[in-house]
Design a protein around this motif. Sequence first.
Motif, mmCIF file in Angstrom:
data_model
loop_
_atom_site.group_PDB
_atom_site.id
_atom_site.type_symbol
_atom_site.label_atom_id
_atom_site.label_comp_id
_atom_site.label_asym_id
_atom_site.label_seq_id
_atom_site.Cartn_x
_atom_site.Cartn_y
_atom_site.Cartn_z
ATOM 1 N N GLY A 160 -17.910 -4.904 -8.125
ATOM 2 C CA GLY A 160 -17.169 -5.497 -9.231
ATOM 3 C C GLY A 160 -16.130 -4.594 -9.847
ATOM 4 O O GLY A 160 -15.538 -4.928 -10.890
ATOM 5 N N CYS A 161 -15.879 -3.425 -9.220
ATOM 6 C CA CYS A 161 -14.808 -2.539 -9.699
ATOM 7 C C CYS A 161 -13.469 -3.255 -9.527
ATOM 8 O O CYS A 161 -13.212 -3.863 -8.493
ATOM 9 N N GLU A 162 -12.590 -3.165 -10.540
ATOM 10 C CA GLU A 162 -11.384 -3.987 -10.539
ATOM 11 C C GLU A 162 -10.150 -3.337 -9.923
ATOM 12 O O GLU A 162 -9.247 -4.033 -9.461
ATOM 13 N N ALA A 163 -10.074 -2.004 -9.931
ATOM 14 C CA ALA A 163 -8.832 -1.363 -9.482
ATOM 15 C C ALA A 163 -9.137 -0.037 -8.804
ATOM 16 O O ALA A 163 -10.246 0.499 -8.924
ATOM 17 N N MET A 164 -8.129 0.488 -8.105
ATOM 18 C CA MET A 164 -8.337 1.743 -7.384
ATOM 19 C C MET A 164 -7.024 2.473 -7.192
ATOM 20 O O MET A 164 -5.940 1.891 -7.261
ATOM 21 N N GLN A 165 -7.147 3.762 -6.930
ATOM 22 C CA GLN A 165 -6.024 4.576 -6.475
ATOM 23 C C GLN A 165 -6.579 5.592 -5.491
ATOM 24 O O GLN A 165 -7.741 5.973 -5.550
ATOM 25 N N GLY A 166 -5.749 5.988 -4.554
ATOM 26 C CA GLY A 166 -6.216 6.921 -3.540
ATOM 27 C C GLY A 166 -5.374 6.806 -2.288
ATOM 28 O O GLY A 166 -4.512 5.941 -2.167
ATOM 29 N N TYR A 167 -5.655 7.677 -1.334
ATOM 30 C CA TYR A 167 -4.816 7.766 -0.146
ATOM 31 C C TYR A 167 -4.924 6.547 0.766
ATOM 32 O O TYR A 167 -4.081 6.369 1.648
ATOM 33 N N LEU A 168 -5.937 5.694 0.584
ATOM 34 C CA LEU A 168 -6.047 4.494 1.409
ATOM 35 C C LEU A 168 -4.812 3.613 1.249
ATOM 36 O O LEU A 168 -4.278 3.084 2.234
ATOM 37 N N LEU A 169 -4.347 3.451 0.001
ATOM 38 C CA LEU A 169 -3.222 2.565 -0.263
ATOM 39 C C LEU A 169 -1.983 3.292 -0.766
ATOM 40 O O LEU A 169 -0.940 2.661 -0.950
ATOM 41 N N GLY A 170 -2.077 4.590 -0.994
ATOM 42 C CA GLY A 170 -0.865 5.260 -1.429
ATOM 43 C C GLY A 170 -1.098 6.668 -1.932
ATOM 44 O O GLY A 170 -1.840 6.865 -2.891
ATOM 45 N N SER A 171 -0.471 7.637 -1.272
ATOM 46 C CA SER A 171 -0.453 9.000 -1.780
ATOM 47 C C SER A 171 0.613 9.078 -2.870
ATOM 48 O O SER A 171 1.420 8.154 -3.029
ATOM 49 N N PRO A 172 0.631 10.148 -3.664
ATOM 50 C CA PRO A 172 1.672 10.276 -4.691
ATOM 51 C C PRO A 172 3.069 10.191 -4.083
ATOM 52 O O PRO A 172 3.360 10.832 -3.073
ATOM 53 N N LEU A 173 3.930 9.386 -4.706
ATOM 54 C CA LEU A 173 5.256 9.097 -4.167
ATOM 55 C C LEU A 173 6.350 9.684 -5.060
ATOM 56 O O LEU A 173 6.224 9.673 -6.291
ATOM 57 N N ALA A 174 7.411 10.150 -4.426
ATOM 58 C CA ALA A 174 8.586 10.573 -5.183
ATOM 59 C C ALA A 174 9.217 9.354 -5.855
ATOM 60 O O ALA A 174 8.910 8.211 -5.518
ATOM 61 N N GLU A 175 10.097 9.626 -6.797
ATOM 62 C CA GLU A 175 10.716 8.552 -7.584
ATOM 63 C C GLU A 175 11.341 7.466 -6.699
ATOM 64 O O GLU A 175 11.092 6.268 -6.893
ATOM 65 N N ASP A 176 12.112 7.851 -5.711
ATOM 66 C CA ASP A 176 12.777 6.877 -4.843
ATOM 67 C C ASP A 176 11.776 6.052 -4.045
ATOM 68 O O ASP A 176 11.932 4.833 -3.905
ATOM 69 N N ALA A 177 10.759 6.733 -3.507
ATOM 70 C CA ALA A 177 9.752 6.036 -2.711
ATOM 71 C C ALA A 177 8.949 5.062 -3.570
ATOM 72 O O ALA A 177 8.615 3.945 -3.128
ATOM 73 N N MET A 178 8.639 5.454 -4.811
ATOM 74 C CA MET A 178 7.907 4.557 -5.702
ATOM 75 C C MET A 178 8.777 3.365 -6.069
ATOM 76 O O MET A 178 8.279 2.231 -6.179
ATOM 77 N N THR A 179 10.070 3.580 -6.233
ATOM 78 C CA THR A 179 10.992 2.479 -6.520
ATOM 79 C C THR A 179 10.998 1.481 -5.360
ATOM 80 O O THR A 179 10.981 0.262 -5.576
ATOM 81 N N GLN A 180 11.011 1.985 -4.134
ATOM 82 C CA GLN A 180 10.967 1.106 -2.962
ATOM 83 C C GLN A 180 9.656 0.336 -2.897
ATOM 84 O O GLN A 180 9.633 -0.844 -2.543
#
Length: 350
Positions: A316-336
């Motif tokens: 029932g956990c609602e959200a996540m962050q991690g390398y499965l769906l995204g490593s830290p992105l630079a500004e341009d990459a996050m914009t894309q």
Amino acid sequence: LILPSINQPSEAALIAERILRTLQQPFQIGAHSLVVGCSIGISLMPDDGSDIQSLLMNADLAMYHAKAHGRNTFRFYTREMNTQVAERLLMENRLRRAMELGQLYLVYQPQYDMAGQRLLGCEALLRWRDPEQGLIMPGRFIPVAEDTGLIVPLGRWVLNEACRQASRWLEDGLGPIRVAVNVSAHQLMRHDFLDDVREALQQHKLPGHCLELEVTESTLMADADLASRQLAVIKAMGVRLSVDDFGTGYSSLAYLKRFAPDTVKIDRSFINDLPSDEENAAIVSAIVHLAGALGMQTLAEGVESEAQQGFLKQLGCEAMQGYLLGSPLAEDAMTQRLAAQQNKQPALAP
């Protein structure tokens, strides 16, 4: 204390232990019973100095090492301590210069719903690109910033920069997107921190719900009353609050209810060995159900496998962050990434 009659270092250690035991006894001052902590540094003649000034300086240095290793203990001076002090001083000077020359920048780690389909927001993470040493990660320079007070102007810069970027995404039609910013105890306990948050939002015309402040349990407990008052004002601005690294500190249910965060972030140390680790699975399950009962969302940090994702979703956990769906992105990459998400569906409703 000057101990002219000892024959070996162990005798100084025994005396230090006696002092610590004695000071552990409460002092009765009127109606109040007070307990005083004590940290002790020890230097030895002639190895650590042949004059009183050198001995005092080295004992003082050893005392600060005792404080850094949990307090209420003692440490003998070692030559390595001078090396460590020199390295920290060099790091402090480099960091000051990095702030002046604009060598610091932010990257953004995406945060998704548990299905991995909807981009909910991102966490702003600080990075330092030194021209000589290359990329320096926060684990090396944040402790120095904390000790020297540089964390206050540094944190103010991060807050302002994150709000600027979130506002730009909003203007470009890529939002509203929620950007999370880490806040240290040194920042939160300053009365002008409220002004910092208010000014950052107003300067960049950013709605409060697009900003989330992340604080750790230990930060909240540094001064619970002041933290509660500060956060109440901040939440009145519409800013969201998340408790980071939950489960690794006090984990007080009473304080969790008192601070009423919007999101409880489950520390990656509990996620690493899921779903095979039964104890961690039980802890994560308890956190998820507790947060749900209190009307709070849960976000798992450090999700790196589909097995972890599936197990957390089942809990029932609602959200996540991690390398499965995204490593830290630079500004341009996050914009894309935001632009690609925008083509699918709105990123986040206010």
